[in-house]
Design an enzyme around this catalytic site. Structure first.
Site, PDB file in Angstrom:
ATOM      1  N   ARG A  49       0.811  -1.220   0.000  1.00 35.79           N
ATOM      2  CA  ARG A  49       0.000   0.000   0.000  1.00 35.79           C
ATOM      3  C   ARG A  49       0.842   1.268   0.000  1.00 35.79           C
ATOM      4  NH1 ARG A  49      -2.609  -3.966   1.477  1.00 35.79           N
ATOM      5  NH2 ARG A  49      -0.812  -4.417   2.776  1.00 35.79           N
ATOM      6  N   THR A  50       1.854   1.318   0.868  1.00 36.16           N
ATOM      7  CA  THR A  50       2.633   2.551   0.979  1.00 36.16           C
ATOM      8  C   THR A  50       3.360   2.848  -0.328  1.00 36.16           C
ATOM      9  OG1 THR A  50       2.929   2.193   3.349  1.00 36.16           O
ATOM     10  CG2 THR A  50       4.432   3.741   2.285  1.00 36.16           C
ATOM     11  N   LYS A  78      25.156  -5.737  -2.639  1.00 35.00           N
ATOM     12  CA  LYS A  78      26.590  -5.909  -2.866  1.00 35.00           C
ATOM     13  C   LYS A  78      27.425  -5.301  -1.734  1.00 35.00           C
ATOM     14  CE  LYS A  78      25.759  -5.283  -7.840  1.00 35.00           C
ATOM     15  NZ  LYS A  78      26.052  -4.419  -9.004  1.00 35.00           N
ATOM     16  N   ARG A  99      11.658   3.466   2.670  1.00 32.21           N
ATOM     17  CA  ARG A  99      11.314   2.539   3.755  1.00 32.21           C
ATOM     18  C   ARG A  99      12.545   1.704   4.058  1.00 32.21           C
ATOM     19  NH1 ARG A  99       6.007  -1.134   4.429  1.00 32.21           N
ATOM     20  NH2 ARG A  99       5.330   0.922   5.079  1.00 32.21           N
ATOM     21  N   HIS A 127       6.135   5.951  11.183  1.00 36.49           N
ATOM     22  CA  HIS A 127       5.506   5.804   9.863  1.00 36.49           C
ATOM     23  C   HIS A 127       4.623   7.040   9.663  1.00 36.49           C
ATOM     24  CE1 HIS A 127       4.121   4.117   6.262  1.00 36.49           C
ATOM     25  NE2 HIS A 127       3.690   2.936   6.656  1.00 36.49           N
TER      26      HIS A 127
END
Length: 302
Positions: A49-50, A78, A99, A127
């Site tokens: 959703r975000t 890496k 995120r 959030h």
């Protein structure tokens, strides 16, 4: 505003301005305000959703999206440091939406990024865009942000949406009821936050009719398997609270059930068919709220 890494950097006036702008976007989400702008979405942790709502917000505003939805496809696999990744993306984009699985990652990135950083969730910490869409949903369904009784249920220990919402509502005279088993109870720092801000709260492990019938907002959360190091502990608490339609029979007329989603088993499907269910509309509100956030950090007026 240069960055949005935590809800607590916003004043009540900032919050209301962002929500008012989101309401304008709900009336007309297609406005070419990001013409020529490139937005990078850096998702080091899974999201549906975000990420999709932020990317849709950029597209509806006429901007372009670059980035990744899986850190395994980026150079961090890496061994590239977060700092080097952010420095590199600074060369290509006008805004970074990030995120990360580490608490404090967004704040760290904001300390050296030349372009704005928007925190789309950092570990179990914050959030802020979810909190703003939650506040938008509360105001839209209740007619006000003030003087609401908010019952928060489930994973209050690791739930960053819960932690952010406590702070986001703090200026609007809420009353909180925290419902969680001892293993998932609210961290002491948030109890202390409530005390320092004179926010009345109570805690209980009982998810019963009395608690539900007092609520204006019933904020359900899932028990997050990915936050547990002990899977036996997860299995013990994963289905500890389940809301079904019958439990809403005597609730307040204005009650709305919110959930940051995804749900697992904590809300049964028969709740979807009741007028109290609001979690899918809540997710839709994320589009308008995130359009407003993008304009806020880029200094774009509408």
């Amino acid at each position: 505003m240069d960055h949005l890494v935590s809800i607590n950097q916003l004043s009540p006036e900032d919050i209301l301005r962002i929500l008012d702008r989101a309401a304008l976007f709900e009336q007309n989400p297609n406005q070419v305000l990001l013409n020529g702008k490139v937005v990078a979405t850096l998702f080091f942790e899974p999201s549906t959703r975000t990420r999709l709502s932020f990317e849709t917000a950029v597209n509806r505003l006429g901007g372009r999206v670059i980035g990744f939805s899986d850190a395994a496809t980026s150079s961090s696999s890496k061994g590239e440091s977060l700092k080097d990744t952010v420095f590199m993306v600074n060369n290509y984009a006008d805004l970074i939406i990030m995120r990360h699985y580490l608490e404090g990652a967004a704040l760290y990135a904001s300390e050296f990024s030349r372009i704005p950083i928007v925190n789309a969730g950092d570990g179990a910490n914050q959030h802020p865009s979810q909190t703003l869409l939650d506040l938008y949903s509360i105001r839209k369904t209740q007619g006000t942000l003030y003087n609401r009784t908010v019952v928060m249920v489930g994973d209050l220990k690791y739930g960053r949406t819960v932690h952010s919402l406590i702070e986001g509502l703090s200026a609007f005279n809420p009353q909180f009821v925290f419902v969680a088993p001892p293993e998932l109870s609210l961290p002491e720092e948030y109890r202390q936050y409530c005390r320092e801000h004179n926010l009345p709260f109570e805690e209980t492990a009982e998810f019963n009719q009395d608690v539900i019938n007092r609520a204006d907002i019933l904020y359900m959360t899932r028990v997050q398997r990915e936050r547990f190091t002990d899977l036996e502990e997860y299995e013990r608490v994963k289905n500890v609270y389940v809301l079904d339609a019958a439990m809403l029979a005597n609730s307040k007329e204005n009650l709305k059930v919110l959930h940051p989603l995804p749900r697992v088993n904590e809300i049964t499907y028969d709740v979807d068919d009741t007028p109290k269910a609001y979690y899918f509309q809540q997710a839709q509100n994320g589009l308008y709220t995130r359009q407003s956030i993008i304009c806020e950090v880029l200094g774009i007026e509408i």
